[in-house]
Scaffold this active site. Structure first.
Site, PDB file in Angstrom:
ATOM      1  N   SER A   1       0.660  -1.258   0.002  1.00  0.00           N
ATOM      2  CA  SER A   1      -0.139  -0.069   0.132  1.00  0.00           C
ATOM      3  C   SER A   1       0.771   1.128  -0.159  1.00  0.00           C
ATOM      4  CB  SER A   1      -1.128   0.023   1.325  1.00  0.00           C
ATOM      5  OG  SER A   1      -1.976  -1.084   1.046  1.00  0.00           O
TER       6      SER A   1
ATOM      7  N   ASP B   1     -10.986  -6.173  -0.835  1.00  0.00           N
ATOM      8  CA  ASP B   1     -10.233  -4.922  -0.231  1.00  0.00           C
ATOM      9  C   ASP B   1      -9.879  -5.608   1.064  1.00  0.00           C
ATOM     10  OD1 ASP B   1     -10.675  -1.927  -0.056  1.00  0.00           O
ATOM     11  OD2 ASP B   1     -10.300  -2.814   1.752  1.00  0.00           O
TER      12      ASP B   1
ATOM     13  N   HIS C   1     -15.069  -0.086   2.983  1.00  0.00           N
ATOM     14  CA  HIS C   1     -15.120   1.252   3.718  1.00  0.00           C
ATOM     15  C   HIS C   1     -16.069   2.405   3.310  1.00  0.00           C
ATOM     16  CE1 HIS C   1     -10.798  -0.287   3.450  1.00  0.00           C
ATOM     17  NE2 HIS C   1     -10.559   0.457   4.692  1.00  0.00           N
TER      18      HIS C   1
ATOM     19  N   CYS D   1      -7.734   2.286   1.673  1.00  0.00           N
ATOM     20  CA  CYS D   1      -8.642   1.523   0.711  1.00  0.00           C
ATOM     21  C   CYS D   1      -8.221   0.809  -0.438  1.00  0.00           C
ATOM     22  CB  CYS D   1      -9.936   2.468   0.587  1.00  0.00           C
ATOM     23  SG  CYS D   1     -11.164   1.709  -0.635  1.00  0.00           S
TER      24      CYS D   1
END
Lengths: 626, 373
Positions: free
Chosen positions: A321, A358, A364, A377
């Site tokens: 991420s 996810d 989310h 996210c």
């Protein structure tokens, strides 16, 4: 004669000049003869003595390597005296006999000794048979020297790393120059047996550290022992290096990693100075700088923790991420999303027949780009990535320096991979599949980066889009002049990214720590901004975290900088197989940053080149015996 | 008369003397190589046997150069030059590297060195350039031939091979000298710089610091004495000096036999000879070389046309330069640059080139009475 015609005159003139040539040549030959008469008749007896008593030989005087200090003048590498055992093969009458005698006096590897002694000699040189003799061994040899023709003990300096395993990947180690290296232009004035840096800044700055060998011409007796010194050309010690590393932060970084494999990079985002660069597991440069047996060497190389890999510059991991920073910049710059654009995250993204999950089951909800970074996210970036396409993503990742060397002064920096359609065609010979774009959007799939690249990316963001080249050496003390040369930092051109885009990202990164995925990095001492990452180590999903064998568990990433308002340090953490970045990596960054803030309370940022040279020179006089 | 000269393959007394001198020098060379290397264990043929083979090949080259009229050889000189340039490029690209310098093209078990052949080809090119038409004016006399020489010089220095590069310059300077330059001043400068070059060099060189010299030498010629500055030069001086008047006798040279003297069979072969045969031997050897030079100058002097005279002058300049610089460097008069001693040092390319050059010389002498239509 008539056929010579017009040319006749010219030929005549030429003949006249030939006479001049003849006289000139005879004169020169006369001078040469005079010189030979001088050598052979006038100085003949002198040279006869030289050749009889024999016999001059040259001894290379090894220079002391330059010292290496950290940024505060703490010693990282120096030289300690040691005794080495040399053998001049031409003086040895009976090699068998010598082998037996030496084995009795000194601890030696017999196979190696025999190999060294059986080499064919082309030139009168001493071969180093053993280094780091104990005082007892040296004394024993000296007292038996009449029995040991051709054997010599020489006091030399041996490289020593007082801090041991600490900073070993940065400082590196030294070793004998290899045959391959000797063929290279850089090493041309060296000889077999010269010690050169083989790793770390010892290697990249070898030219400075090496110094220049001297030479002693001696007259030796029939046993090859020194009788008289004919001439001495003194060696010149190498230049000293002052690294950018702060040993206190370096130690902390290594302690924080502990027994886990991983890397920590801390740098000053304004100057690119690397404050700490840790890689674990580490090696002991004192051991590697010795002559290792093949078996010892094999043990190091085949160690399953791969201690010789500098994970900060050579470890290639999916960024997970943390890649979303580059993604957010790309999406905003290409106007794929506006700052206010919202995308619904319902816990996954259906593409073709595959469902991309996810990390948060259930999703989310509605996310704008800021929230998507704060909550990390996945669906938001799946969608954005799908809209942009892989080649746009690649061009922004490259803009941030991914896929290319950061230029840090360490050997064999790896590049990582920024995949694109071209890349896949070239490397794999296959077409890019649309689904692969989705994996790449959250820093998985083909994308790989090194921690130093991520550190550089973080510094660029912290520095408002102005990248700097990470660097390890702050100053070089030139031995010839005694002057300290500060190496300037190299600011590069500002990235072509709008300040508003970077402002959105920076705000989001600050929120990550206060309310997002990295609350564990929240510090009461200083405001920290950061981004977590969790990189899949294995493509298989094998049930829940706990019962996965460790080597298949995810790598934890955390990139950060502080203080949020005026960043002075950027810290990148990678811990292999430790799961989530938020829980495994973020707390380490917090400790690094807090330690930094405590160690270096805020000082106004003024360029202070003059004040720096003073303390450095004082330190030097203390460390360096006259 | 024409028939007599063309058909008579017998040597006259001049030619006999010429051949005798050459053979004597060659024999001394092989003997010296034998003396240094006979005890060295090695794979394959001993070096002195190899050198004998090179000399035999050299004899073939000598004969070939004698058979064709030198005008015919000069006619293809530009073609030869292009071929040599191509070979020099090949050396740079694929040549065999030895300690940082790239000079050899491997052919089977041997390796040949195009820069040696290049010297002779340069002589051919420059001589036919000047002989083709009266070259008037500064441009045609000095600049153009210099431009002709440049590509070869550049490729050789690129290897790097300082010795051959200097030989190139010497050949060019000598040709210019015998052709004559209209400007008296330039002529005198050339003459003096050619003669004083070694001594001027020594003065300039001597004023440099040791480490500067070492840097420069490591730059221009990395094959020499890496990391052991002064060792070769000193050992060579000891070898020569310790020979004294009578020498230590064959195999008696401790310097060379005990391998204190490196490269005893190639560039330092003179030191070996001087150690074993003393100053008397040296005088004999120098007399042989001087004899060769005088006979060659005789050929240049009696050549029937410009081409012949120029070719002869160029060859004399090449051989003299190598002899003087080689002996000078072994005797410690100049810095050590890699120039072999013609006809004596071990080495195929150099030996064959020197013998081909001598064949060409004799060729010029033989055709001096030929009518040329």
């Amino acid at each position: 004669m008539s056929e010579q015609g017009i040319l006749g005159d010219e030929l005549g003139e030429l003949q006249r000049r030939l006479t001049i040539l003849k006289i000139g040549l005879l004169l020169v030959v006369g001078l040469v003869t005079l010189r030979l008469w001088h050598l052979q008749i006038r100085e003949g007896p002198y040279y006869r003595d030289l050749s009889q008593t024999n016999l001059t030989r040259s001894i290379v005087l090894e220079p002391a390597r330059g010292l290496i200090y950290d940024r505060n003048g703490v010693l990282l590498a120096n030289n300690v005296p040691s005794f080495s055992l040399y053998v001049t093969l031409e003086d040895v009458k009976d090699r068998e006999d010598l082998t037996r005698k030496l084995m009795k006096l000194v601890r030696l590897d017999e196979v190696r000794l025999r190999k060294k002694l059986s080499e064919r000699s082309t030139k009168l040189v001493q071969r180093k048979v053993k280094d780091r003799l104990t005082l007892r061994e040296a004394a024993l040899i000296e007292s038996h020297r009449l029995d040991l023709p051709g054997v010599m003990i020489q006091a030399e300096s041996q490289r020593n790393f007082p801090t041991g395993l600490t900073a070993s990947h940065v400082v590196g180690y030294v070793g004998e120059v290899s045959a391959d290296q000797l063929e290279q232009a850089e090493y041309v004035d060296l000889h077999q047996g010269s010690i050169v840096g083989q790793y770390g800044v010892e290697n990249t700055y070898d030219r400075f550290l090496r110094g220049r060998a001297g030479q002693k011409l001696i007259e030796a007796d029939a046993l090859g022992h020194e009788k008289r010194t004919v001439s001495v050309e003194k060696p010149r010690a190498g230049d000293d290096l002052y690294l950018t590393i702060d040993l206190r932060l370096q130690k902390l970084a290594e302690d924080l990693l502990g027994d886990e494999a991983g890397a920590i990079v801390a740098l000053d985002p304004k100057t690119g100075e690397v404050l700490a660069l840790a890689s674990r597991p580490a090696f002991d440069p004192n051991v590697l700088s010795r002559e290792l047996t093949a078996k010892q060497w094999e043990e190091v190389v085949q160690h399953e923790g791969r201690p010789l890999t500098n994970r900060a510059t050579q470890g290639q991991y999916p960024p997970g991420s943390t890649f979303k920073i580059a993604m957010a910049a790309a999406a905003l710059e290409t106007k794929t999303v506006e700052p206010s654009t919202q995308i619904r995250c319902a816990g996954g993204y259906q593409f073709g027949r595959r469902f991309y999950r996810d990390w948060k089951a259930g999703g989310h909800g509605l996310m704008d780009v800021t929230q998507a970074l704060v909550q990390s996210c996945d669906v938001f970036f799946y969608t954005a990535g799908q809209r942009m396409g892989i080649d746009t993503i690649a061009s922004y990742a490259k803009l941030f320096g991914l896929g290319s060397p950061t230029g840090i002064e360490l050997p064999s920096e790896r590049l990582g991979i920024v995949p694109s359609t071209d890349w896949k065609q070239k490397v794999r010979g296959e077409q890019w599949l649309p689904g692969e774009t989705i994996s790449a959007s959250i820093g998985q799939g083909f994308v790989t980066v090194t921690p130093i690249q991520m550190a550089s990316l973080t510094a660029t963001v912290a520095n408002n889009g102005v990248p700097v080249r990470p660097r390890l050496v702050r100053a070089v003390m030139d031995r010839a002049t005694g002057r300290v040369m500060e190496l300037p930092s190299m600011p590069l051109n500002r990235l072509n990214i709008k300040p508003e885009t970077l402002a959105i990202i920076r705000n989001a990164l600050a929120d990550v720590v206060t309310e997002g995925t990295a609350k564990s990095a929240h510090s009461s001492l200083v405001a920290i901004a950061g981004k977590t990452g969790t990189a899949q180590a294995a493509s298989l999903r094998l049930g829940t975290e706990k019962n996965i064998p460790k080597k298949f568990r995810d790598h934890a990433w955390f990139i950060s900088y502080a203080p949020v308002e005026a960043p002075r340090i950027a810290v990148t953490i990678l811990v292999e197989h430790m799961g989530h970045g938020g829980s495994a990596a973020a707390p380490l960054a917090k400790q690094m940053i807090e330690a930094f803030v405590k160690l270096t309370p805020y000082e106004p940022r003024v360029v202070q080149s003059g004040s720096e040279a003073g303390p450095i020179l004082t330190t030097l006089r203390m460390q360096d015996p006259p | 008369m024409i028939d007599r000269v063309l058909d008579n393959r017998q040597f006259d007394s001049f030619e006999w003397r010429f051949v005798a001198v050459v053979c004597a020098i060659l024999a001394i060379g092989v003997l010296s190589i034998y003396s240094v290397t006979y005890a060295q264990p090695g794979d394959g043929l001993p070096l002195y046997v190899k050198q004998v083979i090179w000399v035999l090949i050299g004899c073939a080259a000598f004969t070939i150069m004698l058979l064709f009229d030198y005008h015919q050889i000069a006619r293809v000189s530009y073609t030869l030059y292009v071929i040599v340039l191509a070979l020099l490029v090949v050396v740079l690209i694929t040549g065999k590297t030895s300690r940082g310098a790239q000079r050899w093209i491997p052919v089977g078990p041997f390796a040949f060195q195009p820069s040696e052949f290049a010297k002779l080809v340069l002589i051919l090119v420059l001589a036919s350039y000047y002989a083709r038409a009266p070259r008037e004016g500064w441009m045609q006399r000095v600049v153009l031939p210099c431009l002709i020489m440049m590509p070869g010089l550049f490729l050789i220095l690129k290897q790097p091979d300082l010795g051959s590069g200097l030989s190139f310059l010497a050949i060019y300077a000598a040709m210019l000298l015998v052709v004559g330059v209209r400007s008296k001043a330039l002529g005198i400068i050339l003459l003096f710089s050619l003669m004083l070059f070694p001594f001027a060099w020594e003065g300039m060189w001597g004023s440099l610091h040791d480490y500067q010299q070492q840097r420069i030498m490591a730059f221009v010629d990395p094959t020499y004495d890496p990391g052991g500055k002064g060792y070769h030069a000193l050992q060579s001086r000891i070898a020569i000096g310790s020979g004294e008047l009578l020498g230590k006798g064959l195999y008696g040279g401790t310097q060379s036999q005990l391998k204190f003297l490196p490269e005893g069979h190639t560039d330092f072969v003179f030191a070996v000879f001087a150690e074993e045969w003393g100053f008397l031997g040296v005088l004999v050897l120098l007399a042989l070389f001087v004899g060769l030079i005088i006979l060659s100058l005789e050929i240049a002097y009696t050549a029937k046309d410009m081409l012949g005279a120029l070719l002869a002058a160029g060859i004399i300049a090449m051989i003299c330069f190598c002899v003087v610089v080689n002996i000078g460097m072994t005797a410690g008069m100049f810095p050590i640059v890699g120039i072999p001693l013609p006809l004596m040092s071990y080495g195929g390319s150099a030996t064959v080139t020197a013998m081909a050059a001598l064949g060409l010389l004799l060729n010029i002498k033989r055709r001096r009475l030929t009518l040329f239509y």
